[in-house]
Enzyme design. Structure first.
Site, mmCIF file in Angstrom:
data_model
loop_
_atom_site.group_PDB
_atom_site.id
_atom_site.type_symbol
_atom_site.label_atom_id
_atom_site.label_comp_id
_atom_site.label_asym_id
_atom_site.label_seq_id
_atom_site.Cartn_x
_atom_site.Cartn_y
_atom_site.Cartn_z
ATOM 1 N N ARG A 67 6.661 14.136 -29.888
ATOM 2 C CA ARG A 67 7.150 14.680 -31.160
ATOM 3 C C ARG A 67 7.665 16.094 -31.038
ATOM 4 O O ARG A 67 7.884 16.764 -32.059
ATOM 5 C CB ARG A 67 6.016 14.728 -32.170
ATOM 6 C CG ARG A 67 5.860 13.426 -32.870
ATOM 7 C CD ARG A 67 4.813 13.566 -33.922
ATOM 8 N NE ARG A 67 4.260 12.286 -34.108
ATOM 9 C CZ ARG A 67 4.207 11.644 -35.262
ATOM 10 N NH1 ARG A 67 4.588 12.230 -36.354
ATOM 11 N NH2 ARG A 67 3.723 10.445 -35.331
ATOM 12 N N ARG A 126 3.758 2.915 -49.773
ATOM 13 C CA ARG A 126 3.106 2.235 -48.644
ATOM 14 C C ARG A 126 1.612 2.075 -48.940
ATOM 15 O O ARG A 126 0.965 2.955 -49.478
ATOM 16 C CB ARG A 126 3.264 3.052 -47.355
ATOM 17 C CG ARG A 126 2.434 2.471 -46.215
ATOM 18 C CD ARG A 126 2.797 3.041 -44.863
ATOM 19 N NE ARG A 126 2.553 4.467 -44.764
ATOM 20 C CZ ARG A 126 2.838 5.186 -43.696
ATOM 21 N NH1 ARG A 126 3.416 4.618 -42.661
ATOM 22 N NH2 ARG A 126 2.599 6.477 -43.676
ATOM 23 N N ARG A 154 5.483 16.906 -43.698
ATOM 24 C CA ARG A 154 5.723 16.089 -42.493
ATOM 25 C C ARG A 154 7.218 16.039 -42.185
ATOM 26 O O ARG A 154 7.621 16.077 -41.021
ATOM 27 C CB ARG A 154 5.174 14.672 -42.701
ATOM 28 C CG ARG A 154 3.639 14.636 -42.674
ATOM 29 C CD ARG A 154 3.091 13.370 -43.302
ATOM 30 N NE ARG A 154 3.401 12.164 -42.580
ATOM 31 C CZ ARG A 154 3.332 10.942 -43.113
ATOM 32 N NH1 ARG A 154 2.958 10.777 -44.374
ATOM 33 N NH2 ARG A 154 3.629 9.885 -42.396
ATOM 34 N N ARG A 209 -2.609 6.099 -47.566
ATOM 35 C CA ARG A 209 -2.984 7.113 -46.586
ATOM 36 C C ARG A 209 -3.024 8.491 -47.238
ATOM 37 O O ARG A 209 -2.183 8.802 -48.074
ATOM 38 C CB ARG A 209 -1.966 7.109 -45.432
ATOM 39 C CG ARG A 209 -2.444 6.335 -44.237
ATOM 40 C CD ARG A 209 -1.400 6.121 -43.182
ATOM 41 N NE ARG A 209 -0.690 7.310 -42.733
ATOM 42 C CZ ARG A 209 0.231 7.300 -41.774
ATOM 43 N NH1 ARG A 209 0.543 6.159 -41.172
ATOM 44 N NH2 ARG A 209 0.862 8.392 -41.408
ATOM 45 N N LYS A 247 8.968 3.154 -37.922
ATOM 46 C CA LYS A 247 8.655 3.055 -36.483
ATOM 47 C C LYS A 247 7.541 2.031 -36.240
ATOM 48 O O LYS A 247 7.636 1.188 -35.359
ATOM 49 C CB LYS A 247 8.186 4.420 -35.930
ATOM 50 C CG LYS A 247 9.188 5.532 -36.089
ATOM 51 C CD LYS A 247 8.671 6.834 -35.500
ATOM 52 C CE LYS A 247 7.432 7.401 -36.196
ATOM 53 N NZ LYS A 247 7.644 7.755 -37.607
#
Ligand code: AP5
Length: 215
Positions: free
Chosen positions: A91, A130, A174, A163, A16
């Protein structure tokens, strides 16, 4: 100029943020990423950040009233007059209803709702590789979009970090939260007749083309 008021939702790690930056450059409209706003508040230990931090570290949703009021405040700023991209908000159905109310109050409406879809295993691979820049927010992937110099941001030279919520057990929570609370939004927005589903698999350029088609 055509106004584009866009909602971008999808599972964590479906790209996203990557897509939002592309759309922002293409149409010159700001990206509003609730996750970035909350992370910055947590780093600065503001009242908002102190509330949000624990939820984010566990991979749970930050309470609706906190997120709804920060979005209301952000959408009241003058720079959204030509459009905006909401990345990661709403969300849940409660947040979607709150957004409807905020937009009614501000006299604006959504023009595009894009649902990026991607399977869980690809997501885990993407998120575990990431790396992000804590200073300028640039995002990399160790295989598909690596920095030129190992672990160093191409844009500002800062040391890249992983992160906290990109550890595998947090990613799995998540994903669970996404399937339980966010995925049902596709029915909510489908009923309004504005939903476009975009396959998040494939290269960044392939996905970019699909999003451009959708817009
Ligand atoms: P947030 O920061 O919004 O995280 P997220 O939704 O989980 O999404 P991510 O930022 O992890 O991923 P992304 O989809 O943007 O993917 P990216 O482009 O980086 O939220 C974090 C937390 O904040 C939440 O868990 C919650 O606690 C809280 N929060 C936020 N909003 C909230 C709300 N509305 N209500 C309540 N709580 C809220 O891509 C991922 C990786 O893949 C990158 O490395 C990228 O380089 C790579 N990549 C991207 N596209 C491709 C491609 N096509 N091919 C190969 N690699 C690719």
């Amino acid at each position: 100029m055509t106004v584009r008021n866009i909602v971008l939702f999808g599972p964590p790690g479906s790209g996203k943020g990557t897509r939002a930056k592309i759309i922002s450059k293409l149409y010159g409209i700001p990206v509003i990423t609730t996750g970035d706003i909350l992370r910055s508040a947590a780093r600065n230990q503001t009242d908002l950040g102190i509330v949000a931090q624990g939820y984010m570290e566990r991979g749970d949703l930050v309470p609706d009233q906190v997120v709804n009021s920060l979005v209301r405040e952000r959408l009241s700023q003058p720079d959204v007059a030509q459009g905006f991209i909401l990345d990661g908000y709403p969300r849940s159905e409660e947040q979607a209803k709150a957004l409807d109310q905020i937009l009614r109050d501000l006299g604006i409406s959504l023009t595009h709702i894009i649902h990026v879809v991607l399977d869980d295993e690809t997501i885990i691979e993407r998120l575990s590789k990431r790396r992000s820049c804590p200073k300028c927010g640039s995002v990399y992937h160790l295989v598909s979009a690596p920095p030129k110099k190992d672990e160093v941001c191409d844009q500002c030279g800062s040391k890249l970090v992983q992160r906290e919520d990109d550890k595998e057990e947090v990613i799995r929570n998540r994903l669970k939260v996404y399937h339980e609370q966010t995925a049902p939004l596709s029915d909510y927005y489908n009923r309004a007749g504005k939903l476009v589903q975009v396959n998040g698999d494939g290269t960044v350029d392939e996905v970019r083309e699909r999003v451009e088609d959708a817009l």
